[in-house]
Design an enzyme around this catalytic site. Structure first.
Site, short mmCIF file in Angstrom:
data_model
loop_
_atom_site.label_atom_id
_atom_site.label_comp_id
_atom_site.label_asym_id
_atom_site.label_seq_id
_atom_site.Cartn_x
_atom_site.Cartn_y
_atom_site.Cartn_z
CB SER A 5 -2.38 3.37 -1.70
OG SER A 5 -1.17 2.99 -2.35
CE1 TYR A 55 1.22 -2.79 -5.99
CE2 TYR A 55 1.23 -0.73 -4.76
CZ TYR A 55 0.87 -1.46 -5.89
OH TYR A 55 0.18 -0.86 -6.90
CB THR A 84 -1.89 -5.09 -5.34
OG1 THR A 84 -2.81 -4.12 -4.83
CG2 THR A 84 -1.72 -4.86 -6.84
CG HIS A 132 -2.91 -1.85 -11.00
ND1 HIS A 132 -2.24 -2.63 -10.10
CD2 HIS A 132 -2.54 -0.57 -10.73
CE1 HIS A 132 -1.47 -1.86 -9.33
NE2 HIS A 132 -1.64 -0.60 -9.69
#
Length: 369
Positions: A106, A129, A155, A254
């Site tokens: 992540s 992101y 994402t 998500h």
């Protein structure tokens, strides 16, 4: 008590973790209808097993974006894993590597891309992101590439953070001894206390709401890594993703943490697969807890699946050993499902091996009286 399936780790994690942390991992958006539906939808898909097939040898290996994996079961990006266990993302990386599969790190990890790379060899993807400051994005992508990451999972379902009411009640924020390691040097590694969810405030301040298809093209100009678009649930967006140069699609809602009342990912999967027409691989995340779930996703056309919450819950319970065990249990169950369905390799898993509620009833010849 011996853990015999993936779901049992959740109760252990709930006992061990502080309420704020457990709720952050476990909860979904608003009414949490989609959270439940992500699981329930799997239970409405039934098997049509074939019998009297030699299943003495079963091959679960597959190739994803040119990388050989031991199985089509991979690790999804989940944020802030050191909240679950001090080893955090290090443990997850080692477990994935030992299992011969992919870990996705992540953006909001509590270990940096360089730290995760230092755990040793392994095939790793980086979840991205897009921040308002594109220099931050470019720098991060370059660092991931230098650290040997093999793909970007972009994402695309989070221009704003979904309303997660447990996080609002708990005034969720990253514990003071942790930082979002990838952003530490950029003064973006800390999350302020807020009068609702600290993460929601952080996203509102930092994440770019203007993100559009042109940015998917822009990303391809700054990296040679293939880009997987994560968060597609419609045929329309599948076609646009392929037009924009995506190397693959991750059907994801998500973990039911963004827009509530979207369909379960397993229910949206076939629409996306049909629209992709085999041009790019399609993957699924959301609600996978059993080997039977993996088989159902592949029967509907997925090239592989990703697991999220089972990783953080098993990490909280048993650290690296827990994550290894989750991967082993899913692998063993999937192998058994293949055997009992009469499939000896992934290419033998077909749409005819399952029946869904949206299938037209099969025409049956009328019985002779």
């Amino acid at each position: 008590m011996e853990v015999t399936n993936v779901t049992e780790y959740q109760a252990i994690a709930k006992e061990k973790l502080p309420k704020m942390v457990y709720d952050y991992y476990a909860s979904g958006a608003e009414d949490q209808w989609t959270l439940e539906e992500n699981r329930n939808a799997f239970s409405r898909i039934l098997f049509r097993p074939r019998i009297l097939i030699d299943v003495s040898k079963i091959d679960m290996t597959t190739t994803i974006l040119g990388f050989k994996l031991s199985m089509p079961i991979m690790i999804a990006p989940t944020a802030m894993q050191k909240m679950a266990h001090p080893d955090g993302e290090y443990a997850t990386a080692r477990a994935a590597s030992a299992a011969g599969t992919i870990m996705t790190l992540s953006s909001w990890a509590t270990s940096s891309v360089e730290e995760v790379a230092s755990t040793g060899p392994g095939i790793r993807f980086f979840q991205l992101y897009v921040y308002k400051d594109r220099n931050v994005v470019a720098q991060l992508v370059r660092r991931a590439e230098r650290a040997g990451f093999k793909a970007i999972a972009l994402t695309v379902d989070t221009p704003r953070l979904g309303r997660r009411e447990a996080d609002i009640k708990n005034r969720f924020t990253l514990p003071p001894f942790l930082t979002l390691k990838n952003f530490e040097g950029l003064d973006l590694g800390k999350m302020d206390e807020a009068n609702d969810s600290g993460l929601a405030s952080y996203v509102a301040g930092q994440i770019d709401r203007t993100l559009s298809w042109k940015d998917v093209k822009w990303l391809q100009t700054i990296t040679t890594m293939p880009i997987l678009v994560k968060g597609v649930i419609t045929a329309e967006d599948t076609r646009l993703a392929i037009q924009a140069g995506a190397a693959g699609i991750i059907v994801s809602n998500h973990g039911a943490r963004q827009l509530d009342y979207v369909p379960a990912t397993i229910s949206a999967l076939e629409e996306v697969v049909k629209a992709a027409q085999g041009r790019v691989p399609v993957f699924l995340d959301g609600g996978v807890r059993r080997g039977t779930d993996v088989f159902k996703a592949l029967a509907l056309g997925a090239s592989g699946i990703f697991i999220g919450r089972p990783v953080v819950f098993s990490l909280a319970a048993e650290g690296e050993a827990g994550v290894r065990n989750v991967l082993k249990m899913l692998r063993d169950e999937f192998e058994l499902t293949m055997a009992l369905s009469g499939c000896t390799s992934l290419r033998e898993i077909t749409r005819d091996h399952i029946v869904t509620e949206w299938d037209a009833p099969k025409a049956r010849p009328a019985p002779r009286l």
